[in-house]
Design a protein around this motif. Sequence first.
Motif, PDB file in Angstrom:
ATOM      1  N   PRO A  18       0.805  -1.231   0.000  1.00  0.00           N
ATOM      2  CA  PRO A  18       0.000   0.000   0.000  1.00  0.00           C
ATOM      3  C   PRO A  18       0.833   1.274   0.000  1.00  0.00           C
ATOM      4  O   PRO A  18       0.469   2.268  -0.641  1.00  0.00           O
ATOM      5  N   ILE A  19       1.964   1.268   0.723  1.00  0.00           N
ATOM      6  CA  ILE A  19       2.803   2.467   0.798  1.00  0.00           C
ATOM      7  C   ILE A  19       3.399   2.797  -0.565  1.00  0.00           C
ATOM      8  O   ILE A  19       3.433   3.957  -0.980  1.00  0.00           O
ATOM      9  N   GLY A  20       3.866   1.771  -1.272  1.00  0.00           N
ATOM     10  CA  GLY A  20       4.423   2.013  -2.602  1.00  0.00           C
ATOM     11  C   GLY A  20       3.379   2.430  -3.613  1.00  0.00           C
ATOM     12  O   GLY A  20       3.690   3.124  -4.588  1.00  0.00           O
ATOM     13  N   LEU A  21       2.117   2.018  -3.387  1.00  0.00           N
ATOM     14  CA  LEU A  21       1.041   2.375  -4.314  1.00  0.00           C
ATOM     15  C   LEU A  21       0.591   3.824  -4.159  1.00  0.00           C
ATOM     16  O   LEU A  21       0.060   4.410  -5.112  1.00  0.00           O
ATOM     17  N   ALA A  22       0.784   4.397  -2.970  1.00  0.00           N
ATOM     18  CA  ALA A  22       0.269   5.744  -2.699  1.00  0.00           C
ATOM     19  C   ALA A  22       0.777   6.789  -3.693  1.00  0.00           C
ATOM     20  O   ALA A  22      -0.037   7.522  -4.287  1.00  0.00           O
ATOM     21  N   PRO A  23       2.087   6.901  -3.930  1.00  0.00           N
ATOM     22  CA  PRO A  23       2.533   7.908  -4.896  1.00  0.00           C
ATOM     23  C   PRO A  23       2.104   7.589  -6.330  1.00  0.00           C
ATOM     24  O   PRO A  23       1.886   8.508  -7.126  1.00  0.00           O
ATOM     25  N   PHE A  25      -0.750   6.213  -7.089  1.00  0.00           N
ATOM     26  CA  PHE A  25      -2.148   6.645  -7.139  1.00  0.00           C
ATOM     27  C   PHE A  25      -2.231   8.135  -7.427  1.00  0.00           C
ATOM     28  O   PHE A  25      -3.088   8.587  -8.208  1.00  0.00           O
ATOM     29  N   VAL A  26      -1.325   8.888  -6.836  1.00  0.00           N
ATOM     30  CA  VAL A  26      -1.276  10.332  -7.105  1.00  0.00           C
ATOM     31  C   VAL A  26      -0.989  10.578  -8.584  1.00  0.00           C
ATOM     32  O   VAL A  26      -1.642  11.410  -9.231  1.00  0.00           O
ATOM     33  N   ALA A  27      -0.028   9.825  -9.139  1.00  0.00           N
ATOM     34  CA  ALA A  27       0.335  10.017 -10.550  1.00  0.00           C
ATOM     35  C   ALA A  27      -0.810   9.618 -11.476  1.00  0.00           C
ATOM     36  O   ALA A  27      -1.081  10.295 -12.477  1.00  0.00           O
ATOM     37  N   MET A  32      -7.239  15.279 -11.441  1.00  0.00           N
ATOM     38  CA  MET A  32      -8.615  15.031 -11.002  1.00  0.00           C
ATOM     39  C   MET A  32      -8.927  15.840  -9.752  1.00  0.00           C
ATOM     40  O   MET A  32      -8.032  16.206  -8.993  1.00  0.00           O
ATOM     41  N   THR A  33     -10.201  16.090  -9.545  1.00  0.00           N
ATOM     42  CA  THR A  33     -10.617  16.733  -8.306  1.00  0.00           C
ATOM     43  C   THR A  33     -10.535  15.713  -7.167  1.00  0.00           C
ATOM     44  O   THR A  33     -10.372  14.513  -7.402  1.00  0.00           O
ATOM     45  N   VAL A  34     -10.644  16.200  -5.938  1.00  0.00           N
ATOM     46  CA  VAL A  34     -10.577  15.301  -4.781  1.00  0.00           C
ATOM     47  C   VAL A  34     -11.683  14.256  -4.851  1.00  0.00           C
ATOM     48  O   VAL A  34     -11.453  13.063  -4.608  1.00  0.00           O
ATOM     49  N   ASP A  35     -12.913  14.673  -5.208  1.00  0.00           N
ATOM     50  CA  ASP A  35     -14.035  13.730  -5.295  1.00  0.00           C
ATOM     51  C   ASP A  35     -13.791  12.688  -6.384  1.00  0.00           C
ATOM     52  O   ASP A  35     -14.057  11.490  -6.181  1.00  0.00           O
ATOM     53  N   GLU A  36     -13.317  13.120  -7.540  1.00  0.00           N
ATOM     54  CA  GLU A  36     -13.033  12.178  -8.624  1.00  0.00           C
ATOM     55  C   GLU A  36     -11.954  11.193  -8.214  1.00  0.00           C
ATOM     56  O   GLU A  36     -12.059   9.986  -8.479  1.00  0.00           O
ATOM     57  N   ARG A  37     -10.926  11.691  -7.547  1.00  0.00           N
ATOM     58  CA  ARG A  37      -9.830  10.826  -7.098  1.00  0.00           C
ATOM     59  C   ARG A  37     -10.326   9.782  -6.112  1.00  0.00           C
ATOM     60  O   ARG A  37      -9.954   8.601  -6.188  1.00  0.00           O
ATOM     61  N   MET A  38     -11.200  10.169  -5.178  1.00  0.00           N
ATOM     62  CA  MET A  38     -11.715   9.221  -4.191  1.00  0.00           C
ATOM     63  C   MET A  38     -12.615   8.179  -4.836  1.00  0.00           C
ATOM     64  O   MET A  38     -12.619   7.017  -4.435  1.00  0.00           O
ATOM     65  N   PHE A 159      -4.588   5.815   0.003  1.00  0.00           N
ATOM     66  CA  PHE A 159      -5.041   6.516  -1.203  1.00  0.00           C
ATOM     67  C   PHE A 159      -5.602   7.885  -0.828  1.00  0.00           C
ATOM     68  O   PHE A 159      -5.347   8.887  -1.501  1.00  0.00           O
ATOM     69  N   ARG A 160      -6.369   7.926   0.252  1.00  0.00           N
ATOM     70  CA  ARG A 160      -6.993   9.183   0.673  1.00  0.00           C
ATOM     71  C   ARG A 160      -5.956  10.213   1.102  1.00  0.00           C
ATOM     72  O   ARG A 160      -6.150  11.417   0.900  1.00  0.00           O
ATOM     73  N   ILE A 161      -4.875   9.742   1.735  1.00  0.00           N
ATOM     74  CA  ILE A 161      -3.851  10.671   2.221  1.00  0.00           C
ATOM     75  C   ILE A 161      -2.572  10.577   1.387  1.00  0.00           C
ATOM     76  O   ILE A 161      -1.503  10.995   1.836  1.00  0.00           O
ATOM     77  N   SER A 162      -2.695  10.032   0.167  1.00  0.00           N
ATOM     78  CA  SER A 162      -1.505   9.773  -0.655  1.00  0.00           C
ATOM     79  C   SER A 162      -0.648  11.017  -0.919  1.00  0.00           C
ATOM     80  O   SER A 162       0.589  10.915  -0.879  1.00  0.00           O
ATOM     81  N   PRO A 163      -1.236  12.190  -1.178  1.00  0.00           N
ATOM     82  CA  PRO A 163      -0.362  13.357  -1.381  1.00  0.00           C
ATOM     83  C   PRO A 163       0.501  13.660  -0.157  1.00  0.00           C
ATOM     84  O   PRO A 163       1.681  14.003  -0.283  1.00  0.00           O
ATOM     85  N   LEU A 164      -0.082  13.501   1.040  1.00  0.00           N
ATOM     86  CA  LEU A 164       0.671  13.745   2.276  1.00  0.00           C
ATOM     87  C   LEU A 164       1.765  12.696   2.462  1.00  0.00           C
ATOM     88  O   LEU A 164       2.894  13.018   2.831  1.00  0.00           O
ATOM     89  N   VAL A 165       1.431  11.408   2.192  1.00  0.00           N
ATOM     90  CA  VAL A 165       2.415  10.325   2.323  1.00  0.00           C
ATOM     91  C   VAL A 165       3.611  10.576   1.418  1.00  0.00           C
ATOM     92  O   VAL A 165       4.765  10.412   1.818  1.00  0.00           O
ATOM     93  N   GLU A 166       3.331  11.000   0.197  1.00  0.00           N
ATOM     94  CA  GLU A 166       4.400  11.254  -0.768  1.00  0.00           C
ATOM     95  C   GLU A 166       5.315  12.373  -0.293  1.00  0.00           C
ATOM     96  O   GLU A 166       6.541  12.282  -0.414  1.00  0.00           O
TER      97      GLU A 166
END
Length: 207
Positions: A18-23, A25-27, A32-38, A159-166
């Motif tokens: 999951p950690i490696g997938l987070a960035p 997912f951002v790419a 996309m908007t936050v709603d579209e991304r979720m 996924f929800r906090i992926s920008p922060l994780v990155e």
Amino acid sequence: MTELLVSAFVTLFVIIDPIGLAPLFVALTRGMTVDERMRVGLRAIVAAFAILTLFGVFGERLLKAIGISIPAFRISGGLLLFLTALDMLFERRSDRRERKADEALPDPSIFPLAMPLIAGPGALATMVLLSTQNTGDVTALVVVHLVMVAVLAITWLLFRISPLVERVLGHIGIVVLTRLFGILLAALSVQFVLDGLRDYGLIGGTG
């Protein structure tokens, strides 16, 4: 049961990563908007859940139908996981994932997010292997699937906090964690191979 719980969680967490997938997912959801991304993330998680559950429940029957024994699948699955571990240790898996991200369709929820990034060959093999370790034990089967749900829930949270994780981990932090997970996965994959050889009676003793 505790050993199964820990083994299942560590194996699935490492292989799904999951950690490696987070960035990634951002790419994949850039622009996309936050709603579209979720919505994309949720669809990916639901699709991955369906695929992994299918293999966890019916994987053994499918193998029997095509004439593959459980010990043979344990050995081949262990070898597959070991190759995945090598990819993680030498960052080859990250390179492939990034190439898939570049090839993504406008809606990446099913491909490449759900499959093969979340429910990839390694994860599918892991579900079959874990589900057949205690054949006939319904409780063990339920535990494996609850662990799978827990790992997917962690993936969704990241996924929800992926920008922060990155931002927090940075490229170096993600590389270090990926290699650490690779070492753990290598050890677990060897155990799968040993279990398969033991089932064939080629080696003795207990794991």
